[in-house]
Design a protein around this motif. Structure first.
Motif, PDB file in Angstrom:
ATOM      1  N   ALA A  97       3.091   5.901  -3.000  1.00 46.93           N
ATOM      2  CA  ALA A  97       4.278   6.585  -3.514  1.00 46.93           C
ATOM      3  C   ALA A  97       4.162   6.835  -5.014  1.00 46.93           C
ATOM      4  CB  ALA A  97       5.526   5.761  -3.208  1.00 46.93           C
ATOM      5  N   ILE A  98       3.551   5.916  -5.757  1.00 45.13           N
ATOM      6  CA  ILE A  98       3.367   6.107  -7.194  1.00 45.13           C
ATOM      7  C   ILE A  98       2.424   7.279  -7.454  1.00 45.13           C
ATOM      8  CG2 ILE A  98       2.438   5.084  -9.308  1.00 45.13           C
ATOM      9  CD1 ILE A  98       5.195   4.059  -8.513  1.00 45.13           C
TER      10      ILE A  98
ATOM     11  N   THR B 188       8.220   1.593   0.430  1.00 45.66           N
ATOM     12  CA  THR B 188       8.004   0.363   1.193  1.00 45.66           C
ATOM     13  C   THR B 188       8.769   0.324   2.518  1.00 45.66           C
ATOM     14  OG1 THR B 188       9.829  -0.795   0.066  1.00 45.66           O
ATOM     15  CG2 THR B 188       7.646  -0.942  -0.939  1.00 45.66           C
ATOM     16  N   PHE B 189       9.753   1.205   2.691  1.00 43.52           N
ATOM     17  CA  PHE B 189      10.539   1.200   3.926  1.00 43.52           C
ATOM     18  C   PHE B 189       9.829   2.090   4.942  1.00 43.52           C
ATOM     19  CE2 PHE B 189      14.248   1.917   6.672  1.00 43.52           C
ATOM     20  CZ  PHE B 189      14.774   0.638   6.729  1.00 43.52           C
ATOM     21  N   LEU B 190       8.823   1.532   5.577  1.00 44.33           N
ATOM     22  CA  LEU B 190       7.941   2.302   6.444  1.00 44.33           C
ATOM     23  C   LEU B 190       8.561   2.511   7.819  1.00 44.33           C
ATOM     24  CD1 LEU B 190       4.594   0.481   5.571  1.00 44.33           C
ATOM     25  CD2 LEU B 190       5.553   2.526   4.506  1.00 44.33           C
TER      26      LEU B 190
ATOM     27  N   SER C  60       0.830  -1.197   0.000  1.00 44.99           N
ATOM     28  CA  SER C  60       0.000   0.000   0.000  1.00 44.99           C
ATOM     29  C   SER C  60       0.870   1.255   0.000  1.00 44.99           C
ATOM     30  CB  SER C  60      -0.915  -0.002   1.222  1.00 44.99           C
ATOM     31  OG  SER C  60      -1.707   1.160   1.274  1.00 44.99           O
ATOM     32  N   GLY C  61       1.968   1.215   0.747  1.00 50.40           N
ATOM     33  CA  GLY C  61       2.892   2.342   0.750  1.00 50.40           C
ATOM     34  C   GLY C  61       3.493   2.586  -0.620  1.00 50.40           C
TER      35      GLY C  61
END
Length: 440
Positions: free
Chosen positions: A106-107, A323-325, A101-102
């Motif tokens: 971001a896209i 993705t690096f939350l 989802s992150g």
């Protein structure tokens, strides 16, 4: 004085970009359109719409838009390509739902950044349109500077009073943190660091307006003073370094007289700050002299060992942008380091290229300028991009909507001036009255 409110010429995108800038600066970064998540800020949605608008205009015959390649558009496309590659690589491997989802969010943010840069680069038709847009940005920066000053003095953020139907609060607005007994202010920004760096980026542009706008100069010099005073109130190394870098880049391009004046004014400004806010200058100085024992510095250096394993797993394409939350892993206060983790060394190269091409394109504007004002504007935009490039080494700038949006807007403005300066060289020589008319 209010010529920046003048109606744009037909086909010019200044009005659309002004709407975007107002939303970016004046609405709290924490306010979003709920279903879109963190990427759904009103300014971000307008940016996505601008990408569609740009695509439609480019496809229309006889639109008057130059379709030739230019450095800013190329480097933004390369940056977007690196993120799309990392996204494709990431979704090909199993990712938890929150990280996927992150990546999707971001896209959406990437589409907004592209829309902002492309519309500014291709659809700002005249030099006057660019200058009026920059004046608007300075006015808006002055507004949030005043909000920051009030927050520093009272501890209350006016942004907390905002209640707009259809928007929800993504996280707490206006939370004030302390450093050495001083409030760190944020106004409408997400964080004090973002607030301070945005003001440091805009400081050279405000100074340019004060030098060259002929009417109501007291207003523009007042805005310079407000922005210069409010930025240190973030009590941030990033903001302080940003102001220093801006000064150095501007100083390198100034005449001898202007350099002498700057060397006289700078110490006076520091003394005034010490008198107005006792202890603040000492606190900011201590951020640099006592860095060996500063836990925030140690936390940043400890990050290098933690992320090494992630980089080794995918050194070229990373694990996927967004993705690096922080909630799942750690907060990386270094955008370049985070870029390697999420998009690999290909993405890091593309990010560095954004700033390098932006700086050299601004220098190209300066080199081709036919008058002192445009030469100075090229140097000013070079300084703003240098501030942004440095700040990304001290915090994760692309994770903050205000500064990331401003970076791509200024890149687009540089692209527009690069195009206009090239066109000026290709056109036949003008008489003096004609040159004055074009400048207006």
């Amino acid at each position: 004085m209010l010529d920046f409110l003048r109606r744009p010429e037909p086909g010019d995108a200044r009005g659309l970009l002004t709407v975007y800038a107002v939303l970016l600066f004046c609405l709290p970064a924490q306010m979003i359109i709920g279903p879109l998540g963190a990427s759904g800020t009103p300014a971000g949605v307008v940016g996505m719409g601008m990408l569609l608008f740009w695509l439609m205009v480019r496809m229309l015959p006889g639109n008057g838009v130059k379709t030739g390649l230019q450095p800013i558009r190329l480097v933004v496309l390369a940056f977007a390509g690196s993120i799309l590659l990392s996204y494709a690589w990431g979704v090909l491997h199993p990712l938890p739902a929150d990280q996927l989802s992150g990546a999707d969010r971001a896209i959406l943010t990437l589409l907004s950044w592209c829309g902002i840069a492309f519309v500014a680069a291709d659809l700002l038709r005249t030099r006057k349109s660019v200058e009026l847009l920059l004046r608007t940005l300075v006015i808006l920066t002055g507004i949030i500077a005043v909000m920051g000053l009030l927050q520093f003095a009272t501890g209350f953020n006016i942004a907390e009073l905002y209640h707009i139907p259809g928007l929800k609060i993504n996280y707490v607005i206006g939370s004030v943190t302390d450093r050495s007994n001083f409030r760190r202010v944020s106004a409408t920004a997400s964080h004090a660091i973002e607030f301070g760096v945005v003001l440091a980026m805009m400081f050279p542009i405000a100074l340019h307006q004060a030098f060259y706008v002929k009417t109501h100069r007291w207003l523009w010099f007042s805005l310079v003073a407000l922005i210069g005073l409010a930025s240190p109130m973030s009590v941030s190394r990033s903001a302080t370094l940003g102001l220093f870098v801006a000064f150095i880049v501007l100083f390198a391009g100034w005449s001898g007289v202007r350099r002498a004046i700057a060397l006289l004014v700078a110490p006076v400004a520091i003394v005034v700050l010490r008198v107005l806010i006792p202890g603040l200058v000492g606190t900011i100085t201590g951020l640099f002299t006592g860095w060996q024992d500063d836990p925030s510095i140690q936390g940043r250096t400890d990050d290098y060992a933690v992320v090494g394993d992630f980089i080794d797993k995918s050194p070229y394409l990373g694990r996927g942008f967004g993705t690096f939350l922080p909630k799942t892993f750690i907060t990386l206060d270094n955008q370049y380091l985070g870029q390697i983790v999420e998009t690999g060394f290909i993405g890091l190269t593309a990010l560095i290229a954004l700033f390098v091409v932006g700086i050299f394109s601004a220098r190209g504007v300066r080199a081709r300028a036919m008058d002192d004002e445009m030469r100075h504007l090229g140097q000013v935009l070079c300084a703003s991009m240098a501030v942004a490039g440095l700040s990304f080494a001290t915090f994760d700038g692309l994770g903050f909507p205000m500064i990331s949006g401003l970076v791509f807007l200024l890149l687009g403005i540089i692209g527009a001036l690069w195009r206009l300066s090239r066109r000026a060289l290709d056109d036949p020589p003008l008489t003096r009255p004609e040159r004055q008319k074009v400048a207006l």
